[in-house]
Design an enzyme around this catalytic site. Structure first.
Site, PDB file in Angstrom:
ATOM      1  N   HIS A 163      43.653-103.760 -73.513  1.00 14.21           N
ATOM      2  CA  HIS A 163      42.624-103.536 -72.460  1.00 14.21           C
ATOM      3  C   HIS A 163      43.305-102.575 -71.562  1.00 14.21           C
ATOM      4  O   HIS A 163      42.692-102.256 -70.475  1.00 14.21           O
ATOM      5  CB  HIS A 163      42.188-104.739 -71.897  1.00 14.21           C
ATOM      6  CG  HIS A 163      41.255-105.569 -72.543  1.00 14.21           C
ATOM      7  ND1 HIS A 163      40.483-105.102 -73.520  1.00 14.21           N
ATOM      8  CD2 HIS A 163      41.164-106.935 -73.024  1.00 14.21           C
ATOM      9  CE1 HIS A 163      39.810-106.196 -74.367  1.00 14.21           C
ATOM     10  NE2 HIS A 163      40.354-107.122 -73.732  1.00 14.21           N
ATOM     11  N   ARG A 184      31.528 -99.082 -73.591  1.00 19.74           N
ATOM     12  CA  ARG A 184      30.083 -99.469 -73.714  1.00 19.74           C
ATOM     13  C   ARG A 184      29.455 -99.247 -72.268  1.00 19.74           C
ATOM     14  O   ARG A 184      30.017 -99.064 -71.369  1.00 19.74           O
ATOM     15  CB  ARG A 184      29.884-101.179 -73.855  1.00 19.74           C
ATOM     16  CG  ARG A 184      28.432-101.644 -74.220  1.00 19.74           C
ATOM     17  CD  ARG A 184      28.699-103.138 -74.739  1.00 19.74           C
ATOM     18  NE  ARG A 184      27.619-103.771 -75.131  1.00 19.74           N
ATOM     19  CZ  ARG A 184      27.476-105.196 -75.461  1.00 19.74           C
ATOM     20  NH1 ARG A 184      28.456-105.978 -75.244  1.00 19.74           N
ATOM     21  NH2 ARG A 184      26.144-105.531 -75.883  1.00 19.74           N
ATOM     22  N   SER A 192      27.371-108.750 -70.718  1.00 19.75           N
ATOM     23  CA  SER A 192      28.146-109.361 -71.637  1.00 19.75           C
ATOM     24  C   SER A 192      29.170-110.098 -70.974  1.00 19.75           C
ATOM     25  O   SER A 192      29.691-111.410 -71.557  1.00 19.75           O
ATOM     26  CB  SER A 192      28.457-108.450 -72.673  1.00 19.75           C
ATOM     27  OG  SER A 192      29.232-108.999 -73.569  1.00 19.75           O
TER      28      SER A 192
END
Length: 351
Positions: A163, A184, A192
């Site tokens: 990440h 996204r 989410s």
């Protein structure tokens, strides 16, 4: 019409809510990367000099070179930068949390190893193991808890996940190493992430906490954030080195999965042959890696990953536009205006 700075001023909430959460946070289940119990004295000294803030639950975050980290995560990132030496043939999947990581792990694994498991589909590793155990995280698993893994034991090509910002990752890798980035839209990533944190902490948070998380997102104060800086680092990297950084949008994979999986395979230098396409190899991979299929597997319903997180936590709807069921019109507008401002003339556009 709100200006950007007016929007930000509206985002700040009373710290009394965070202080209230501070008193009860010990009851929450915490993964190792959110803790502060595996930090060297050198890193502790570094942390004292860094800008600090708190996430929406009251846990301390520290800004190192423009990115926010929990103490254990920062220690692992520093260890990755110091010790990680990938081979040119290795592959790195990069993303923000809840940006499509689980799906892309399964797709990359299936594409790269498709020949190896062609004759035994019933025993494919994705049917028996969680994608996160097949494609390990660098800073969340391999280099967590002050571990220095022996990467020589892994066969080539090895697929890793991270990440980390591209700039942070580049301190440990060569440009020859292939990097796939999936992102996204901020609204679905946020929603989410909200559900993920509820499942992760095994609790049901209230609307006030939802608003605190929204405020933190707007200010960019989240693990590996700000969102826009993370996305832009890989977007610019893909423009500068297209042969080594592939930028993929979650929404485009949903919309045209066959096209995007073929694009992925070509980037990874293992394109589908004409015979494979005619025999339905692409469709087989898409079926195997569909979130519906993966989420219904026993290992992903009841198992626990090596990082100590329940497998089912990584699977929910995976839909585009689910944010409409959670964000108010004003929240959605605020996100849109912030992203328009932050992405500016970069050329990166989210529909």
């Amino acid at each position: 019409m709100f200006t950007f700075f007016t929007i930000l001023s509206l985002c700040f909430k009373s710290w009394e809510q965070i202080i209230t959460m501070e008193a009860s946070k010990e009851a929450h289940h915490l993964p190792n990367y959110m803790k502060d119990d595996n930090v060297s004295q050198e890193t502790k000294n570094l942390i004292t000099s860094l800008p600090s803030d708190k996430d929406f639950m009251g846990y301390g975050l520290y800004n190192y070179k423009g990115c926010w980290y929990y103490p254990n995560t920062l220690q692992a990132v520093l260890d990755v930068q110091k010790h990680f030496k990938p081979r040119d043939t290795d592959i790195i999947l990069a993303s923000l949390p809840k940006g499509g990581t689980t799906w892309l792990k399964s797709l990359i694994f299936a594409v790269v190893h498709r020949e190896k498991y062609r004759g035994t589909p019933q025993t494919h590793p994705l049917l028996l193991q969680n994608p996160h155990d097949l494609v390990p995280f660098l800073e969340v698993e391999l280099y967590a808890n002050s571990q220095i893994p022996d990467l020589a034991k892994y066969s080539s090509p090895m697929i890793f996940s991270t990440h980390m910002h591209l700039q942070a990752l580049r301190e440990a890798t060569t440009k020859a190493c292939k990097t796939v980035y999936v992102c996204r839209g901020i609204k679905d990533t946020f929603v989410s992430g909200w559900h993920y944190r509820n499942m992760l902490h095994r609790t049901k948070m209230d609307q006030a906490t939802f608003e605190l998380m929204f405020d933190a997102y707007c200010r960019g104060v989240l693990l590996y954030g700000p969102y826009w800086e993370h996305v832009l680092s890989y977007w610019k990297g893909s423009l500068e080195a297209k042969e080594n950084v592939l930028f993929m949008k979650y929404e485009e994979i949903i919309e045209e999965p066959r096209v995007q999986v073929k694009r992925l395979a070509e980037f990874l230098e293992c394109p589908f042959t004409k015979e494979e396409e005619e025999s339905g190899s692409v469709e087989e991979i898409l079926k195997l890696c569909s979130l519906r299929n993966l989420s219904n597997l026993e290992v992903n319903k009841n198992g626990t990953t090596r990082i100590g997180v329940d497998s089912q936590v990584f699977f929910r709807k995976g839909e585009v536009g689910d944010w409409k069921n959670h964000l108010t019109p004003q929240m959605a507008k605020t996100f849109d205006e912030i992203i328009d401002y932050r992405l500016g003339d970069s050329g990166l556009i989210f529909q």
